[in-house]
Scaffold this motif. Sequence first.
Motif, PDB file in Angstrom:
ATOM      1  N   GLY A  46       0.787  -1.228   0.000  1.00  0.00           N
ATOM      2  CA  GLY A  46       0.000   0.000   0.000  1.00  0.00           C
ATOM      3  C   GLY A  46       0.821   1.281   0.000  1.00  0.00           C
ATOM      4  N   SER A  47       2.110   1.193  -0.308  1.00  0.00           N
ATOM      5  CA  SER A  47       2.957   2.398  -0.248  1.00  0.00           C
ATOM      6  C   SER A  47       2.801   3.315  -1.452  1.00  0.00           C
ATOM      7  N   ARG A  48       2.142   2.865  -2.498  1.00  0.00           N
ATOM      8  CA  ARG A  48       1.823   3.690  -3.674  1.00  0.00           C
ATOM      9  C   ARG A  48       3.047   4.359  -4.296  1.00  0.00           C
ATOM     10  N   LEU A  49       4.020   3.570  -4.628  1.00  0.00           N
ATOM     11  CA  LEU A  49       5.236   4.071  -5.264  1.00  0.00           C
ATOM     12  C   LEU A  49       5.078   4.086  -6.782  1.00  0.00           C
ATOM     13  N   GLU A  50       5.832   4.982  -7.414  1.00  0.00           N
ATOM     14  CA  GLU A  50       5.930   4.954  -8.875  1.00  0.00           C
ATOM     15  C   GLU A  50       6.773   3.732  -9.248  1.00  0.00           C
ATOM     16  N   LYS A  51       6.728   3.331 -10.513  1.00  0.00           N
ATOM     17  CA  LYS A  51       7.446   2.127 -10.955  1.00  0.00           C
ATOM     18  C   LYS A  51       8.961   2.233 -10.760  1.00  0.00           C
ATOM     19  N   ASP A  52       9.497   3.444 -10.739  1.00  0.00           N
ATOM     20  CA  ASP A  52      10.944   3.633 -10.588  1.00  0.00           C
ATOM     21  C   ASP A  52      11.323   4.094  -9.178  1.00  0.00           C
ATOM     22  N   GLU A  53      10.470   3.838  -8.192  1.00  0.00           N
ATOM     23  CA  GLU A  53      10.739   4.253  -6.816  1.00  0.00           C
ATOM     24  C   GLU A  53      10.857   3.050  -5.884  1.00  0.00           C
ATOM     25  N   VAL A  54      11.645   3.248  -4.820  1.00  0.00           N
ATOM     26  CA  VAL A  54      11.852   2.223  -3.798  1.00  0.00           C
ATOM     27  C   VAL A  54      11.823   2.872  -2.426  1.00  0.00           C
ATOM     28  N   LEU A  55      11.709   2.019  -1.408  1.00  0.00           N
ATOM     29  CA  LEU A  55      11.840   2.447  -0.015  1.00  0.00           C
ATOM     30  C   LEU A  55      13.164   1.896   0.497  1.00  0.00           C
ATOM     31  N   ILE A  56      14.045   2.776   0.963  1.00  0.00           N
ATOM     32  CA  ILE A  56      15.354   2.348   1.463  1.00  0.00           C
ATOM     33  C   ILE A  56      15.243   2.031   2.950  1.00  0.00           C
ATOM     34  N   ASP A  57      15.812   0.896   3.346  1.00  0.00           N
ATOM     35  CA  ASP A  57      15.738   0.431   4.732  1.00  0.00           C
ATOM     36  C   ASP A  57      16.796   1.128   5.589  1.00  0.00           C
ATOM     37  N   VAL A  58      16.490   2.345   6.002  1.00  0.00           N
ATOM     38  CA  VAL A  58      17.421   3.111   6.840  1.00  0.00           C
ATOM     39  C   VAL A  58      17.317   2.708   8.308  1.00  0.00           C
ATOM     40  N   ASN A  59      16.302   1.947   8.652  1.00  0.00           N
ATOM     41  CA  ASN A  59      16.126   1.527  10.044  1.00  0.00           C
ATOM     42  C   ASN A  59      17.077   0.420  10.439  1.00  0.00           C
ATOM     43  N   ASN A  60      17.473  -0.421   9.498  1.00  0.00           N
ATOM     44  CA  ASN A  60      18.369  -1.542   9.784  1.00  0.00           C
ATOM     45  C   ASN A  60      19.758  -1.368   9.193  1.00  0.00           C
ATOM     46  N   ALA A  61      19.960  -0.316   8.421  1.00  0.00           N
ATOM     47  CA  ALA A  61      21.233  -0.132   7.731  1.00  0.00           C
ATOM     48  C   ALA A  61      21.628   1.348   7.764  1.00  0.00           C
ATOM     49  N   VAL A  74      20.439   5.672  -6.270  1.00  0.00           N
ATOM     50  CA  VAL A  74      19.124   6.242  -5.982  1.00  0.00           C
ATOM     51  C   VAL A  74      19.256   7.735  -5.678  1.00  0.00           C
ATOM     52  N   LYS A  75      18.107   8.408  -5.706  1.00  0.00           N
ATOM     53  CA  LYS A  75      18.038   9.818  -5.290  1.00  0.00           C
ATOM     54  C   LYS A  75      16.784   9.968  -4.434  1.00  0.00           C
ATOM     55  N   ALA A  76      16.960  10.482  -3.227  1.00  0.00           N
ATOM     56  CA  ALA A  76      15.838  10.678  -2.311  1.00  0.00           C
ATOM     57  C   ALA A  76      14.864  11.698  -2.888  1.00  0.00           C
ATOM     58  N   THR A  77      13.570  11.432  -2.726  1.00  0.00           N
ATOM     59  CA  THR A  77      12.533  12.320  -3.241  1.00  0.00           C
ATOM     60  C   THR A  77      12.065  13.328  -2.196  1.00  0.00           C
ATOM     61  N   GLY A  78      12.380  13.067  -0.935  1.00  0.00           N
ATOM     62  CA  GLY A  78      11.890  13.915   0.147  1.00  0.00           C
ATOM     63  C   GLY A  78      10.599  13.387   0.759  1.00  0.00           C
ATOM     64  N   ARG A  79       9.981  12.406   0.109  1.00  0.00           N
ATOM     65  CA  ARG A  79       8.774  11.781   0.658  1.00  0.00           C
ATOM     66  C   ARG A  79       9.165  10.639   1.587  1.00  0.00           C
ATOM     67  N   MET A  80       8.285  10.311   2.522  1.00  0.00           N
ATOM     68  CA  MET A  80       8.515   9.223   3.474  1.00  0.00           C
ATOM     69  C   MET A  80       7.269   8.345   3.522  1.00  0.00           C
ATOM     70  N   VAL A  81       7.492   7.071   3.871  1.00  0.00           N
ATOM     71  CA  VAL A  81       6.393   6.117   4.057  1.00  0.00           C
ATOM     72  C   VAL A  81       6.546   5.509   5.445  1.00  0.00           C
ATOM     73  N   CYS A  86       8.408   2.160  11.909  1.00  0.00           N
ATOM     74  CA  CYS A  86       9.506   2.569  11.028  1.00  0.00           C
ATOM     75  C   CYS A  86       9.043   3.589   9.994  1.00  0.00           C
ATOM     76  N   THR A  87       9.975   4.433   9.580  1.00  0.00           N
ATOM     77  CA  THR A  87       9.740   5.400   8.521  1.00  0.00           C
ATOM     78  C   THR A  87      10.817   5.205   7.459  1.00  0.00           C
ATOM     79  N   TYR A  88      10.398   5.099   6.210  1.00  0.00           N
ATOM     80  CA  TYR A  88      11.323   4.819   5.115  1.00  0.00           C
ATOM     81  C   TYR A  88      11.310   5.957   4.094  1.00  0.00           C
ATOM     82  N   PRO A  89      12.487   6.410   3.634  1.00  0.00           N
ATOM     83  CA  PRO A  89      12.533   7.422   2.586  1.00  0.00           C
ATOM     84  C   PRO A  89      12.204   6.805   1.223  1.00  0.00           C
ATOM     85  N   VAL A  90      11.406   7.523   0.456  1.00  0.00           N
ATOM     86  CA  VAL A  90      11.095   7.133  -0.921  1.00  0.00           C
ATOM     87  C   VAL A  90      12.213   7.657  -1.802  1.00  0.00           C
ATOM     88  N   CYS A  91      12.749   6.782  -2.659  1.00  0.00           N
ATOM     89  CA  CYS A  91      13.852   7.168  -3.551  1.00  0.00           C
ATOM     90  C   CYS A  91      13.561   6.751  -4.980  1.00  0.00           C
TER      91      CYS A  91
END
Length: 95
Positions: A46-61, A74-81, A86-91
């Motif tokens: 349900g994160s509603r990402l574009e086809k070229d977007e990912v969530l980076i696991d900054v909580n464990n890494a 990757v390039k961070a978009t400034g959006r978060m999920v 946990c909160t993940y940056p959309v990239c």
Amino acid sequence: MKVVYAGTECNVEKLEYEFGSGIAIDLIRVEDEEELYVCATVNVRGSRLEKDEVLIDVNNAEGLLEVLEAAGVVKATGRMVNSGFCTYPVCKVLI
């Protein structure tokens, strides 16, 4: 493409999640070419990402996002999920 994360040289592999068909990014140790060092992304329903977007696991890494951005992966978009506690940056994926 290679990156150095936490002192370990890794190959960057772009894959696809089995469920949801989103992009997955794994770091595989160069030293043995088969061992998963870290899964850089998470798959959140349900994160509603574009086809070229990912969530980076900054909580464990810690520091992983900075390494991937510096390498042009990757390039961070400034959006978060948010997911649970946990909160993940959309990239945007650049590779």
